[in-house]
Enzyme design. Structure first.
Site, short mmCIF file in Angstrom:
data_model
loop_
_atom_site.label_atom_id
_atom_site.label_comp_id
_atom_site.label_asym_id
_atom_site.label_seq_id
_atom_site.Cartn_x
_atom_site.Cartn_y
_atom_site.Cartn_z
N ALA A 102 0.86 -1.18 0.00
CA ALA A 102 0.00 0.00 0.00
C ALA A 102 0.90 1.23 0.00
O ALA A 102 2.03 1.17 0.51
CB ALA A 102 -0.87 -0.01 1.25
N GLY A 104 0.50 -5.01 0.60
CA GLY A 104 -0.65 -5.03 -0.30
C GLY A 104 -0.31 -5.66 -1.65
O GLY A 104 -1.20 -6.16 -2.34
N GLU A 151 -0.72 -9.21 -1.01
CA GLU A 151 -2.16 -9.46 -0.87
C GLU A 151 -2.85 -9.45 -2.23
O GLU A 151 -3.77 -10.23 -2.48
CB GLU A 151 -2.78 -8.41 0.06
CG GLU A 151 -2.31 -8.61 1.50
CD GLU A 151 -2.79 -7.52 2.43
OE1 GLU A 151 -2.50 -6.33 2.15
OE2 GLU A 151 -3.46 -7.84 3.43
N GLU A 155 3.94 -5.43 7.16
CA GLU A 155 3.12 -4.45 7.90
C GLU A 155 3.50 -4.34 9.36
O GLU A 155 3.47 -3.27 9.96
CB GLU A 155 1.62 -4.83 7.79
CG GLU A 155 1.01 -4.63 6.42
CD GLU A 155 1.18 -5.82 5.47
OE1 GLU A 155 1.97 -6.74 5.79
OE2 GLU A 155 0.52 -5.83 4.43
N1 COA Z 1 4.53 3.26 -0.25
C1 COA Z 1 4.95 4.46 -0.69
N2 COA Z 1 6.15 4.67 -1.27
C2 COA Z 1 6.95 3.61 -1.41
C3 COA Z 1 6.59 2.32 -0.98
C4 COA Z 1 5.31 2.17 -0.36
N3 COA Z 1 4.86 0.99 0.05
N4 COA Z 1 7.61 1.46 -1.25
C5 COA Z 1 8.57 2.19 -1.84
N5 COA Z 1 8.18 3.49 -1.95
C6 COA Z 1 8.92 4.62 -2.52
C7 COA Z 1 10.04 5.07 -1.60
O1 COA Z 1 9.54 5.93 -0.60
C8 COA Z 1 10.95 5.78 -2.59
O2 COA Z 1 10.36 7.04 -2.91
P1 COA Z 1 11.31 8.35 -3.00
O3 COA Z 1 12.27 8.04 -4.12
O4 COA Z 1 10.33 9.44 -3.35
O5 COA Z 1 11.96 8.49 -1.67
C9 COA Z 1 10.82 4.90 -3.85
O6 COA Z 1 9.60 4.18 -3.70
C10 COA Z 1 11.95 3.91 -4.00
O7 COA Z 1 12.03 3.12 -2.83
P2 COA Z 1 13.35 2.89 -1.98
O8 COA Z 1 12.97 2.54 -0.59
O9 COA Z 1 14.28 4.04 -2.16
O10 COA Z 1 13.95 1.62 -2.75
P3 COA Z 1 14.90 0.47 -2.13
O11 COA Z 1 15.34 -0.34 -3.31
O12 COA Z 1 15.92 1.03 -1.23
O13 COA Z 1 13.90 -0.42 -1.22
C11 COA Z 1 11.85 -1.58 -0.71
C12 COA Z 1 12.81 -1.09 -1.80
C13 COA Z 1 10.61 -2.17 -1.42
C14 COA Z 1 12.51 -2.68 0.12
C15 COA Z 1 11.44 -0.42 0.22
O14 COA Z 1 11.00 0.63 -0.59
C16 COA Z 1 10.36 -0.74 1.21
O15 COA Z 1 10.61 -1.37 2.22
N6 COA Z 1 9.09 -0.32 0.91
C17 COA Z 1 8.00 -0.45 1.80
C18 COA Z 1 7.51 -1.87 1.85
C19 COA Z 1 6.34 -2.01 2.83
O16 COA Z 1 6.50 -1.86 4.02
N7 COA Z 1 5.15 -2.32 2.30
C20 COA Z 1 3.98 -2.56 3.10
C21 COA Z 1 3.18 -1.36 3.24
S1 COA Z 1 1.79 -1.64 4.30
#
Ligand code: COA
Length: 261
Positions: free
Chosen positions: A68, A112, A115, A135
Site C-alpha cells: 500500500a 498489499g 495481498e 506491515e
Molecule cells: N509506499 C509508498 N512509497 C513507497 C513504498 C510504499 N509501500 N515502497 C517504496 N516506496 C517509494 C520510496 O519511498 C521511494 O520514494 P522516493 O524516491 O520518493 O523516496 C521509492 O519508492 C523507491 O524506494 P526505496 O525505498 O528508495 O527503494 P529500495 O530499493 O531502497 O527499497 C523496498 C525497496 C521495497 C525494500 C522499500 O521501498 C520498502 O521497504 N518499501 C515499503 C515496503 C512495505 O512496508 N510495504 C507494506 C506497506 S503496508
C-alpha cells in the site's frame, strides 16, 4: 479501453489482457487511484468477450508492487482507514473477477502487493522476486486479505512466521511453501507467464469461469457445501455449446474451438 493514469492495460490477440501497475518511481505502491483504476479496468475487461485471462504485473524491473502507498496512511483515523478498505478494493475485485487472473511477480511483492498476488488465481515469480507481509514493521497488520488468504494458501505456521516477523523471502522459498506456483529467470518470466496465460485462454471461457468458482468455493465453504456447489457448476457446463464442441472435437480427434457460448 479507457486511458488510465496509474495503470497500463493491453490486450493481445490470444485473449490475454495485461494490467501493469505503472508507478515505478514509487515501486508501484498501491494508492487510492490505483485501486479505483484497477477496479474500473477489471469492470471493462469483464464485459470484453475477447478477454479470457488477465495478467497483473508491475512496471520496471525492480518491483511488482511494494505494498500500500504508505504516504496515504499518514493522518488516517481508524474510521477513515476502515472506510477505504471497505470500499471496492482491487483485492476484492480480483477475487470475484469471473475470469482467471495471474500475478506475474517481477520484483518486490510486499504488503498489499503480496495481498494482491494472493487474490489472483495463480502466481508466477521471477528469481529476483522478494515476497512478504512487512506491515508489522509499521506497527500495523495486513488489511487487504493477507491474514486470511495467505493462511489458506500456505497454512498457519508459515503465514504466522511471515506476518509476525515481517521478513521478506525470496522466490525459491516462496515456491517451497506454495506461495508461488513457478519461478523463472527475469528474462524468461514474461514469456513463460504468457505461455501459461495463452494455454488457459484457449479453453472454454464458460468452463474456466465455472472451474474458478468451484475451486474458490473450496476455500470459502465446508466440504459438503463445496461438493454440492461443484455438482451444480459441473451441470451448468453441460448447457454450453462449448461442451458439445469439446466432446465432438475429442471424438473427431481434432482441436476444439471454444466460443464461450
Ligand atoms: N509506499 C509508498 N512509497 C513507497 C513504498 C510504499 N509501500 N515502497 C517504496 N516506496 C517509494 C520510496 O519511498 C521511494 O520514494 P522516493 O524516491 O520518493 O523516496 C521509492 O519508492 C523507491 O524506494 P526505496 O525505498 O528508495 O527503494 P529500495 O530499493 O531502497 O527499497 C523496498 C525497496 C521495497 C525494500 C522499500 O521501498 C520498502 O521497504 N518499501 C515499503 C515496503 C512495505 O512496508 N510495504 C507494506 C506497506 S503496508
Amino acid at each position: 479501453m479507457s486511458n488510465y493514469e496509474t495503470i497500463l492495460v493491453e490486450k493481445n490477440e490470444e485473449g490475454v489482457a495485461t494490467i501493469t501497475i505503472n508507478r515505478p518511481d514509487k515501486m508501484n505502491a498501491l494508492n487510492t487511484k490505483v485501486h479505483e483504476e484497477g477496479v474500473a479496468a477489471l469492470e471493462e475487461l469483464q464485459k470484453d468477450d475477447e478477454v479470457r485471462v488477465v495478467v497483473f504485473t508491475g512496471a520496471g524491473d525492480k518491483s511488482f508492487i511494494a505494498g500500500a502507498d504508505i504516504s496515504e496512511f499518514a493522518g488516517q483515523t481508524p474510521v477513515t482507514q476502515r472506510a477505504v478498505f471497505q470500499q471496492k478494493t482491487l483485492f476484492n475485485s480480483i477475487d470475484t473477477f469471473p475470469k482467471p487472473v495471474i500475478a506475474m511477480i517481477n520484483g518486490f511483492c510486499l504488503g498489499g502487493g503480496c495481498e494482491l498476488a494472493l487474490a489472483c488465481d495463480i502466481r508466477i515469480a521471477s528469481e529476483n522476486a522478494k515476497l512478504g507481509q512487512p506491515e508489522i514493521n509499521l506497527g500495523i497488520i495486513p488489511g487487504g486479505g493477507g491474514t486470511q488468504r495467505l493462511t489458506k494458501l500456505v497454512g498457519d505456521g508459515m503465514a504466522m512466521e511471515l506476518i509476525l516477523t515481517g521478513d521478506m523471502i525470496d522466490a525459491e522459498a516462496a515456491f517451497d511453501i506454495g506461495l508461488v506456483n513457478s519461478v523463472y529467470s527475469a528474462e524468461e518470466l514474461e514469456e513463460e507467464t504468457m505461455k501459461l496465460a495463452k494455454k488457459i485462454a484457449s479453453k472454454s471461457p464458460i468452463a474456466l469461469q465455472m472451474a474458478k468458482e468451484a475451486v474458490k468455493t473450496a476455500s470459502k465453504s465446508n466440504l459438503d457445501e463445496g461438493l454440492k456447489r461443484e455438482i451444480d457448476l459441473f451441470a451448468i457446463t453441460f448447457s454450453s455449446e462449448d461442451k458439445e464442441e469439446g466432446v465432438a472435437a475429442f471424438l473427431e480427434k481434432r482441436k476444439p474451438e471454444f466460443k464461450g457460448k
